[in-house]
Design an enzyme around this catalytic site. Structure first.
Site, short mmCIF file in Angstrom:
data_model
loop_
_atom_site.label_atom_id
_atom_site.label_comp_id
_atom_site.label_asym_id
_atom_site.label_seq_id
_atom_site.Cartn_x
_atom_site.Cartn_y
_atom_site.Cartn_z
N SER A 152 36.60 34.02 25.41
CA SER A 152 37.20 34.23 26.73
C SER A 152 36.90 33.07 27.66
CB SER A 152 36.67 35.53 27.34
OG SER A 152 37.06 35.56 28.71
N HIS A 176 41.21 33.38 24.51
CA HIS A 176 41.49 34.55 25.36
C HIS A 176 41.51 34.14 26.84
CE1 HIS A 176 41.43 38.97 25.97
NE2 HIS A 176 40.61 38.75 26.99
N ASP A 187 41.87 35.64 30.66
CA ASP A 187 41.77 36.86 31.48
C ASP A 187 42.37 36.64 32.85
OD1 ASP A 187 40.25 38.82 29.87
OD2 ASP A 187 38.70 37.26 29.88
N MET A 246 43.26 38.30 36.40
CA MET A 246 42.89 39.45 37.25
C MET A 246 43.47 39.28 38.64
SD MET A 246 38.86 39.58 36.36
CE MET A 246 38.28 39.60 34.65
N HIS A 285 45.38 38.21 28.50
CA HIS A 285 45.02 39.60 28.85
C HIS A 285 45.28 39.79 30.34
CE1 HIS A 285 41.41 42.64 29.26
NE2 HIS A 285 42.59 43.22 29.47
N MET A 308 45.18 41.76 33.60
CA MET A 308 44.58 42.88 34.33
C MET A 308 45.20 42.86 35.72
SD MET A 308 40.77 42.28 32.85
CE MET A 308 41.21 40.63 32.32
N MET A 355 39.29 48.13 25.47
CA MET A 355 38.26 47.58 26.36
C MET A 355 36.94 48.30 26.10
SD MET A 355 39.44 45.07 28.01
CE MET A 355 37.94 44.80 28.97
N ASP A 384 37.31 44.02 23.41
CA ASP A 384 36.95 43.07 24.47
C ASP A 384 35.87 43.65 25.37
OD1 ASP A 384 36.95 41.20 26.52
OD2 ASP A 384 39.04 41.55 27.12
C1 DX5 Z 1 36.58 41.55 31.21
C2 DX5 Z 1 37.38 40.59 30.39
C3 DX5 Z 1 36.69 40.05 29.22
C4 DX5 Z 1 35.44 39.26 29.53
C5 DX5 Z 1 34.52 39.43 28.35
O1 DX5 Z 1 37.41 42.18 32.13
O2 DX5 Z 1 38.57 41.20 29.93
O3 DX5 Z 1 37.56 39.31 28.39
O4 DX5 Z 1 35.68 37.90 29.73
O5 DX5 Z 1 33.30 38.89 28.67
P1 DX5 Z 1 31.98 39.21 27.83
O6 DX5 Z 1 32.22 38.78 26.43
O7 DX5 Z 1 30.95 38.38 28.53
O8 DX5 Z 1 31.73 40.69 27.94
ZN ZN Z 2 39.81 40.11 28.40
#
Ligand code: DX5
Ligand code: ZN
Length: 216
Positions: A8, A33, A35, A37, A66, A68, A137, A175
């Site tokens: 990620s 990956h 993320d 948000m 991903h 969010m 998740m 994840d």
């Molecule tokens: C959280 C993200 C993850 C995050 C995972 O909302 O979707 O992808 O980056 O981080 P770790 O591996 O540190 O839990």
């Molecule tokens: Zn993620």
């Protein structure tokens, strides 16, 4: 059995995004990956299209995006244009699941759907035949560095059983809170792709850590 690690970029050094992406590009990780948000679906804001650009430029690997964000159907096409190979949206984030799936497909990417820790796998029963991937998740979405929620293992097993029953082939991705110490049991529960942020970028040797997870 397939084993994929998807580091990620949320845990990368944003001041050295090209360097960190190239480091992943030359590692055993097959995916990257990303993320996204929006501060509404989750209580945090990460980054969007402009930050995807240098990542896409620095690697040929599969970009696993991903989302969010609320109303993902409004933006999925732009993420595909920005280079996403997989676009995953949240079941909880939209009233138009089919519209979102179709928009991703029409834009030319593979479709992922994700559920939060409190959402049971049963809600996906009639959707599974329309997607390429389901993302479980294993922490509350929003932040890296949280601990793996143990109940996630049962959700992975139940999803793998539903896949078997329906004769489907979608990928199961997990994840949140993944490291070399739990990757083995998460793969064994039925997952093929594991996301890891802090465990990879926080390691003294990230490339060696990825190999450790693959061999866990
Ligand atoms: C959280 C993200 C993850 C995050 C995972 O909302 O979707 O992808 O980056 O981080 P770790 O591996 O540190 O839990
Ligand atoms: Zn993620």
């Amino acid at each position: 059995m397939t084993r994929i690690i998807s580091p990620s970029m949320l845990s990368a050094d944003f001041g050295n995004l090209e360097r960190d992406t190239k480091m992943i590009d030359s590692s055993a990780a097959e995916w990257v990956h990303i993320d996204v948000m929006d501060g509404v679906f989750v209580p945090n804001i990460s980054f969007g299209f402009p930050v995807m650009k240098p990542i896409r430029k620095a690697t040929q690997k599969v970009l696993d995006v991903h989302l969010m964000i609320v109303e993902p159907e409004k933006y999925v096409k732009r993420f595909v244009e920005a280079g996403a190979d997989y676009v995953t949206f949240h079941y909880e984030a939209t009233d138009d699941i089919d519209g979102c799936i179709n928009a991703i497909r029409e834009a030319g990417a593979k479709v992922g759907i994700s559920i939060k820790p409190g959402t049971p796998t049963s809600v996906l029963k009639d959707i599974l035949n329309k997607v390429d991937m389901v993302l479980i998740m294993s922490v509350e979405p929003g932040f890296g560095g949280q601990s793996f929620i143990d109940g996630s293992l049962d959700k992975i097993r139940s999803l793998a059983a539903m896949r078997e029953e329906q004769g489907l082939e979608f990928i199961i991705e997990v994840d949140g809170g993944i490291s070399a110490s739990n990757a083995g049991e998460v793969f064994a529960a039925g997952a093929e792709a594991l996301v890891a942020g802090s465990a990879v970028f926080g390691a003294a040797d990230p490339q060696a850590e990825i190999v450790k997870m693959l061999e866990a």
